[in-house]
Design a protein around this motif. Sequence first.
Motif, PDB file in Angstrom:
ATOM      1  N   GLY A  48       0.827  -1.200   0.000  1.00  0.00           N
ATOM      2  CA  GLY A  48       0.000   0.000   0.000  1.00  0.00           C
ATOM      3  C   GLY A  48       0.855   1.241   0.000  1.00  0.00           C
ATOM      4  O   GLY A  48       2.093   1.177   0.022  1.00  0.00           O
ATOM      5  N   GLY A  49       0.199   2.368  -0.063  1.00  0.00           N
ATOM      6  CA  GLY A  49       0.912   3.631  -0.025  1.00  0.00           C
ATOM      7  C   GLY A  49       1.641   3.953  -1.305  1.00  0.00           C
ATOM      8  O   GLY A  49       2.460   4.878  -1.341  1.00  0.00           O
ATOM      9  N   GLY A  50       1.401   3.187  -2.381  1.00  0.00           N
ATOM     10  CA  GLY A  50       2.036   3.478  -3.656  1.00  0.00           C
ATOM     11  C   GLY A  50       3.502   3.113  -3.731  1.00  0.00           C
ATOM     12  O   GLY A  50       4.194   3.515  -4.677  1.00  0.00           O
ATOM     13  N   GLU A  51       4.003   2.339  -2.760  1.00  0.00           N
ATOM     14  CA  GLU A  51       5.415   1.960  -2.780  1.00  0.00           C
ATOM     15  C   GLU A  51       5.710   1.048  -3.964  1.00  0.00           C
ATOM     16  O   GLU A  51       4.982   0.111  -4.247  1.00  0.00           O
ATOM     17  CB  GLU A  51       5.787   1.244  -1.481  1.00  0.00           C
ATOM     18  N   LYS A  52       6.797   1.334  -4.649  1.00  0.00           N
ATOM     19  CA  LYS A  52       7.244   0.504  -5.766  1.00  0.00           C
ATOM     20  C   LYS A  52       8.646  -0.011  -5.472  1.00  0.00           C
ATOM     21  O   LYS A  52       9.540   0.778  -5.144  1.00  0.00           O
ATOM     22  CB  LYS A  52       7.244   1.302  -7.069  1.00  0.00           C
ATOM     23  N   ARG A  53       8.823  -1.318  -5.615  1.00  0.00           N
ATOM     24  CA  ARG A  53      10.113  -1.941  -5.347  1.00  0.00           C
ATOM     25  C   ARG A  53      10.725  -2.492  -6.623  1.00  0.00           C
ATOM     26  O   ARG A  53      10.003  -2.902  -7.540  1.00  0.00           O
ATOM     27  CB  ARG A  53       9.935  -3.096  -4.351  1.00  0.00           C
ATOM     28  N   PRO A  54      12.058  -2.534  -6.688  1.00  0.00           N
ATOM     29  CA  PRO A  54      12.683  -3.208  -7.830  1.00  0.00           C
ATOM     30  C   PRO A  54      12.314  -4.692  -7.831  1.00  0.00           C
ATOM     31  O   PRO A  54      12.074  -5.289  -6.780  1.00  0.00           O
ATOM     32  CB  PRO A  54      14.182  -2.992  -7.605  1.00  0.00           C
ATOM     33  N   LEU A  55      12.274  -5.275  -9.015  1.00  0.00           N
ATOM     34  CA  LEU A  55      11.871  -6.667  -9.199  1.00  0.00           C
ATOM     35  C   LEU A  55      13.069  -7.494  -9.631  1.00  0.00           C
ATOM     36  O   LEU A  55      13.794  -7.122 -10.558  1.00  0.00           O
ATOM     37  CB  LEU A  55      10.784  -6.745 -10.271  1.00  0.00           C
ATOM     38  N   LEU A  56      13.270  -8.641  -8.969  1.00  0.00           N
ATOM     39  CA  LEU A  56      14.265  -9.618  -9.381  1.00  0.00           C
ATOM     40  C   LEU A  56      13.549 -10.874  -9.849  1.00  0.00           C
ATOM     41  O   LEU A  56      12.890 -11.564  -9.063  1.00  0.00           O
ATOM     42  CB  LEU A  56      15.225  -9.952  -8.234  1.00  0.00           C
ATOM     43  N   VAL A  57      13.641 -11.152 -11.149  1.00  0.00           N
ATOM     44  CA  VAL A  57      13.067 -12.361 -11.735  1.00  0.00           C
ATOM     45  C   VAL A  57      14.163 -13.412 -11.789  1.00  0.00           C
ATOM     46  O   VAL A  57      15.228 -13.185 -12.375  1.00  0.00           O
ATOM     47  CB  VAL A  57      12.539 -12.081 -13.158  1.00  0.00           C
ATOM     48  N   TRP A  58      13.912 -14.587 -11.172  1.00  0.00           N
ATOM     49  CA  TRP A  58      14.939 -15.634 -11.105  1.00  0.00           C
ATOM     50  C   TRP A  58      14.504 -16.845 -11.916  1.00  0.00           C
ATOM     51  O   TRP A  58      13.355 -17.285 -11.850  1.00  0.00           O
ATOM     52  CB  TRP A  58      15.197 -16.048  -9.664  1.00  0.00           C
ATOM     53  N   ILE A  59      15.488 -17.410 -12.672  1.00  0.00           N
ATOM     54  CA  ILE A  59      15.227 -18.563 -13.540  1.00  0.00           C
ATOM     55  C   ILE A  59      16.092 -19.731 -13.066  1.00  0.00           C
ATOM     56  O   ILE A  59      17.318 -19.666 -13.116  1.00  0.00           O
ATOM     57  CB  ILE A  59      15.542 -18.244 -15.016  1.00  0.00           C
ATOM     58  N   CYS A  60      15.449 -20.789 -12.635  1.00  0.00           N
ATOM     59  CA  CYS A  60      16.156 -21.977 -12.147  1.00  0.00           C
ATOM     60  C   CYS A  60      16.758 -22.760 -13.314  1.00  0.00           C
ATOM     61  O   CYS A  60      16.197 -22.811 -14.408  1.00  0.00           O
ATOM     62  CB  CYS A  60      15.173 -22.863 -11.369  1.00  0.00           C
ATOM     63  N   GLY A  61      17.900 -23.384 -13.060  1.00  0.00           N
ATOM     64  CA  GLY A  61      18.546 -24.220 -14.069  1.00  0.00           C
ATOM     65  C   GLY A  61      18.153 -25.680 -13.943  1.00  0.00           C
ATOM     66  O   GLY A  61      17.245 -26.046 -13.207  1.00  0.00           O
ATOM     67  N   GLY A  62      18.879 -26.513 -14.691  1.00  0.00           N
ATOM     68  CA  GLY A  62      18.623 -27.946 -14.722  1.00  0.00           C
ATOM     69  C   GLY A  62      18.799 -28.521 -16.102  1.00  0.00           C
ATOM     70  O   GLY A  62      18.108 -29.468 -16.484  1.00  0.00           O
ATOM     71  N   ALA A  63      19.744 -27.931 -16.897  1.00  0.00           N
ATOM     72  CA  ALA A  63      20.079 -28.419 -18.237  1.00  0.00           C
ATOM     73  C   ALA A  63      18.894 -28.360 -19.197  1.00  0.00           C
ATOM     74  O   ALA A  63      18.851 -29.104 -20.166  1.00  0.00           O
ATOM     75  CB  ALA A  63      20.663 -29.838 -18.172  1.00  0.00           C
ATOM     76  N   TRP A  64      17.945 -27.483 -18.931  1.00  0.00           N
ATOM     77  CA  TRP A  64      16.701 -27.360 -19.718  1.00  0.00           C
ATOM     78  C   TRP A  64      15.871 -28.643 -19.688  1.00  0.00           C
ATOM     79  O   TRP A  64      14.893 -28.775 -20.408  1.00  0.00           O
ATOM     80  CB  TRP A  64      16.980 -26.956 -21.168  1.00  0.00           C
ATOM     81  N   LEU A  65      16.290 -29.594 -18.834  1.00  0.00           N
ATOM     82  CA  LEU A  65      15.625 -30.897 -18.731  1.00  0.00           C
ATOM     83  C   LEU A  65      14.753 -31.005 -17.486  1.00  0.00           C
ATOM     84  O   LEU A  65      13.809 -31.796 -17.446  1.00  0.00           O
ATOM     85  CB  LEU A  65      16.675 -32.025 -18.682  1.00  0.00           C
TER      86      LEU A  65
END
Length: 300
Positions: A48-65
């Motif tokens: 609330g209060g209009g607060e905006k935070r930076p976003l960290l998008v995380w991508i897990c590995g695993g050899a695409w498998l």
Amino acid sequence: MKKNIIVPLTDTPLTLLSGITFARVPYWFPFYDYKDLKMDLVLPFRRGGGEKRPLLVWICGGAWLTMERGAHLPWLMNFARSGYVIASVEYRLSNCSHFPSQLEDVKKGIRFLKAHAGEFGIDPEKVIIGGESAGAHLACMAGVTGDRKEFDKGEYLEQSGRVQAVIDYYGPASFTWNPKDTRVKADGEIPDFLRGPSPVNMLLGYDPADDPEKADTAAPLSYISPSAPPFFIAHGTEDVVVSIDNSEALCSVLEMNNVPVEFCAVQGAGHADPRFYQTEMADRIMGFLDGICNRREVTH
């Protein structure tokens, strides 16, 4: 015995929103059955209060498998407690669909989060993407392809897929310039799911040696330009799954294009080494990111 106590609010309590559907994609037999792609979010308990935070998008590995989107959430809490919204995003695996489906899915997640920035308290101008191993490959690809429309599929196409920084943990940078197969070394260090057909061949649907020009379209090295976002790169000197040569080459090309980059070669570390997931590494990354998030001029 009843006690009256005063508990001051000294930090921001956090909450986990698990299993948020952000897209539906062809899954079983293509265009026959569909699967929901999901993400997990860590964000303030009350927004609330209009607060905006930076976003960290995380991508897990695993050899695409294989992948587990919740695997790194405990370590990512370092960032959440320091003021970042965290999103761990799912993508299709190579036994379901070949590249570029995985990159398209990651970009769908970015656009979804930007479209819902107000709901989640996200600053859409301060989006960082990171990942490890195969996830780092996808994070790098998302970072260097920006608004390239050939990778934009699905919903929220009015949103930009651009990010302001990339965290690359021991990811492959190219599938053609470094042909040596390091999986033949140190047998005991290789997970069972890597002891079969080449994960790269499974991702692409062909051997990159058979069509190197096409394989280069799946490689971060092919897209670097002066407009690329800043990079934080970390790689172990004893990695026998993805050679550190990948990160060294990536760092060199970024520097040649005058892109800000910080490269940490972790001495003695192997692939997915626990040393990457200490608080010290999170602090190093946040020191790098804090400067970026506070400087609009480096936002591409």
